[in-house]
Design an enzyme around this catalytic site. Structure first.
Site, PDB file in Angstrom:
ATOM      1  CB  CYS A  15      -0.904  -0.031   1.228  1.00 15.81           C
ATOM      2  SG  CYS A  15      -1.663   1.535   1.644  1.00 15.81           S
ATOM      3  CG  ASP A 399      28.495   5.937 -34.157  1.00 14.17           C
ATOM      4  OD1 ASP A 399      29.075   6.724 -34.913  1.00 14.17           O
ATOM      5  OD2 ASP A 399      29.014   4.898 -33.700  1.00 14.17           O
TER       6      ASP A 399
END
Length: 705
Positions: A15, A399
């Site tokens: 919770c 690249d």
């Protein structure tokens, strides 16, 4: 006692509100200087002096269990039906069923019927009430406090049946929430279980080696690990004996095993398949690649995404506003109608429906699930913020060398212009290049190795920087280098020059071999395009509508040929690192959000400047793990479309979660106007929204390449 900073693993943390309260309780311990709780990873970091017992006492309100992160704690899997809270919920249901059946013959107001409902409330809700009353005394309003108020209020005004049903529904939804949060965290626990707890090692004692089995945490750098077939490798290291295939799926996401032999790296958590290996340990247990992956994934799950920061800010105003609305609903209509009991009941229902649990958990559960799923696929995403940013990417810059291409030049063709055969020419060129460090030299030697050609020894080797090299082979001086350099040594015929130009136009580098009298032949070398590059670029264009661009330091002619093969129209060649950085800034001005895909080292400036830097081949590369926001652990470009798909799906699910969390509550609150809101509708709206948010997020586990 633990000193300074220590990390702990947490159990039963399901919770978000309870986690916040647990953190506050720890801060109140006098000897604690600072505390950070990572709800997504169920991990706690405490700075100061504190014991595990003190931490468990701080989390006793929700049954939170604590253990040191460095410990290998074997968690016993308790079946769903054997859990105490689930058994009590089932018993509570039996009381409700008997109560409902009895009410048909005895009437709802009969003493025995009320006692059955009271039994359901006590059995199913006593732990909720203990926490709720304690919170109420401290004026802390979380879900359990609001449920406690609502149940007590319902019992006071005679709504026993409804109060009992609400307790049962709340108990069931709590059990389901705990189950689903644990499911979301499984990716981390599975990563942690990859490395074996012990390993067989060889250590030197005097003049002899002794084998012993010790805990992984006690293995030292330099130890030799013996890994038998079918065993997992316990530590990162270098193979010093043996040869085997190793399944590296746990690290790289690739299911195809790779061959590993003497001198090659292996990683902790990977599976040795065929042969026995001896591995020399090169890293401490906390520095192994798998340990870094776990750390990065946990940090990513703690990192708040922009949408989560918005939700957190919104929740601060939302909760007080709901409490004010509940108070007004309970009081104002009562003055008007005089029906105080009905409108107080409506106010209690508004309190229950207004709890912000579902809203608070809407983003972190999606981030936890997505980041964990990505890690299992060999993709590290370093935070929710980057996951969200990925979904906004409009352009992707690549690249060339090592990213779109293999980064390993290969000999494409050999042509002899003398009486020598192509194999003889290759043998002479390889002999000269044997002592060279040039990347093209490695391609020539690899070709000679593949052709099983014997390479002779040479004399008088000399390297000429930027031009080539020469050496004496079998009594003759052989020159190997660029055509412009060879022209200064011997005449080069025009037809040879034309052929060289033609090869160069295809993006191939040409090496010319000559002796003191004539040109002997040429070798064409090219960096091959990755097999998957074309499909990846096509997927980015067709399915995701991204603009693609190549940024490379290579020549314009070579770059253009590679780009043409891949259907990349935007090519920027002959760029130095600073030029790549400038190109990245221009792309950002033009397209907004831009990703850069590179090797994480050579492209550092552009990777850093990009909105998202993506590094290829992170396994074993510390620089890649540190510099980029996203890391593909394998050298696999196909991870890119998957990662972008995951990010889009995650952002969509986060938006859905917020709509579900607020929408269900809004619908329930509108029922107040005609006075139709009941406690069981309120609990369905609140816990239903929470469970809907969690299960919706778990759909991210299904996304695959």
């Amino acid at each position: 006692m633990a000193q300074n900073t220590e990390q702990y693993r947490l159990e039963n943390l399901s919770c978000a509100n309870c986690a916040a309260k647990f953190e506050r309780n720890i801060r109140e311990i006098e000897t604690v200087e600072d505390v950070q709780l990572n709800f997504g990873a169920a991990k706690l970091t405490v700075k100061g002096q504190v014991t595990v017992n003190q931490l468990e006492e701080a989390g006793a309100f929700d049954g939170i269990k604590v253990s040191l992160a460095s410990e290998r704690k074997v968690l016993k899997s308790i079946p769903f039906y054997k859990r105490k809270e689930n058994q009590l919920a089932f018993l509570s249901l039996l009381f409700v069923i008997v109560g409902v059946v009895s009410s048909f013959s005895l009437g709802e107001d009969h003493f025995y019927v009320k006692m059955l409902y009271a039994g359901a409330i006590i059995v199913g809700g006593y732990s909720i009430f203990l926490t709720g009353i304690r919170n109420l005394l401290r004026l802390e309003f979380d879900m359990k406090t609001l449920i406690t108020i609502a149940i007590i209020g319902a019992a006071i005004i005679g709504e026993w049946q409804e109060a009992a049903i609400v307790v049962f529904l709340f108990a069931v939804s709590e059990a389901l929430e705990a189950y689903s949060m644990n499911k979301a965290r499984q990716s981390i626990s599975q990563l942690m279980d990859l490395t074996p707890p012990t390993a067989l090692i060889k250590r030197v004692h005097g003049e002899h080696f002794h084998e012993m089995e010790i805990a992984t945490e006690d293995i030292q750098i330099g130890d030799i690990i013996i890994v038998k077939p079918g065993q997992k490798i316990a530590m990162d290291g270098i193979v010093v004996e043996g040869m085997s295939t190793v399944n590296q799926a746990a690290i790289t996401g690739e299911s195809i095993p790779v061959m590993r032999t003497i001198g090659e790296n292996v990683f902790a958590g990977t599976l040795n398949e065929m042969g026995a290996l001896e591995v020399k340990v090169t890293k401490r247990v906390e520095d192994t690649t798998i340990a870094k992956i776990i750390h990065l994934v946990e940090e990513a799950q703690a990192e708040k995404a922009p949408s989560q920061k918005f939700v957190d800010r919104f929740a601060k105003f939302y909760t007080p506003a709901i409490m004010l609305v509940a108070l007004l609903v309970a009081i104002i209509p009562g003055f008007v109608t005089g029906d105080w009991v009905h409108w107080i009941y409506q106010g209690l229902a508004v309190l229950v429906v207004g709890c912000p649990c579902a809203l608070v958990i809407s983003t972190p559960v999606a981030i936890v699930t997505a980041v964990g799923n990505a890690a299992r696929q060999g993709v590290l995403i370093k935070g929710g913020a980057y996951l969200e940013e990925l979904s906004r990417i409009q352009a992707v810059a690549f690249d060339k060398t090592g990213t779109l291409t293999k980064g390993q030049p290969e000999v494409m063709s050999i042509k002899s212009f003398s009486s020598k055969t192509e194999q003889q020419l290759l043998a002479e060129v390889a002999a000269v290049e044997k002592k060279s460090q040039h990347p093209l030299a490695r391609a020539i030697l690899a070709k000679a190795f593949d052709e099983k050609i014997h390479i002779q020894n040479t004399e008088d080797f000399q390297s000429v920087t930027g031009k080539g090299a020469y050496a004496t082979v079998d009594g003759l001086k052989i020159y190997v280098g660029s055509v412009s350099w060879i022209k200064t040594i011997v005449p080069v015929q025009q037809d040879i020059i034309e052929e060289i130009k033609q090869l160069a136009s295809k993006g191939q580098s040409v090496i010319v071999a000559a002796n003191d009298e004539q040109v002997l032949g040429i070798l064409a070398i090219a960096d091959q395009v990755r097999q998957e590059s074309q499909a990846v670029i096509k997927a980015l264009h067709d399915n995701q509508g991204k603009h693609t661009v190549m940024l490379t330091g290579d020549s314009a002619q070579t770059a253009s040929k590679i780009a043409e093969q891949l259907a990349i129209e935007d090519v920027r060649a002959e760029l130095l690192p600073e030029n790549k950085l400038q190109a990245m800034k221009e792309l950002q001005q033009q397209y907004g959000s831009v990703a850069m895909v590179g090797d994480g080292v050579n492209d550092a400036p552009a990777l850093a400047a990009a909105n998202i830097g993506i590094a290829m081949g992170g396994a074993g590369t510390d620089a890649a793990l540190e510099t980029a926001q996203v890391v593909f652990m394998s050298d696999d470009l196909t991870k890119l479309p998957y990662t972008m798909k995951l990010s889009k799906k995650t952002l969509m699910i986060i938006k859905q979660n917020i709509i579900f969390a607020l929408g269900l509550k809004l619908i329930a609150l509108l029922l107040v106007i005609p006075g139709w809101l009941t406690l069981w509708i309120a609990i369905f709206a609140d816990m239903g929204a929470t469970l809907l948010v969690i299960f919706n997020s778990l759909r991210l586990l299904k996304i695959r390449e």
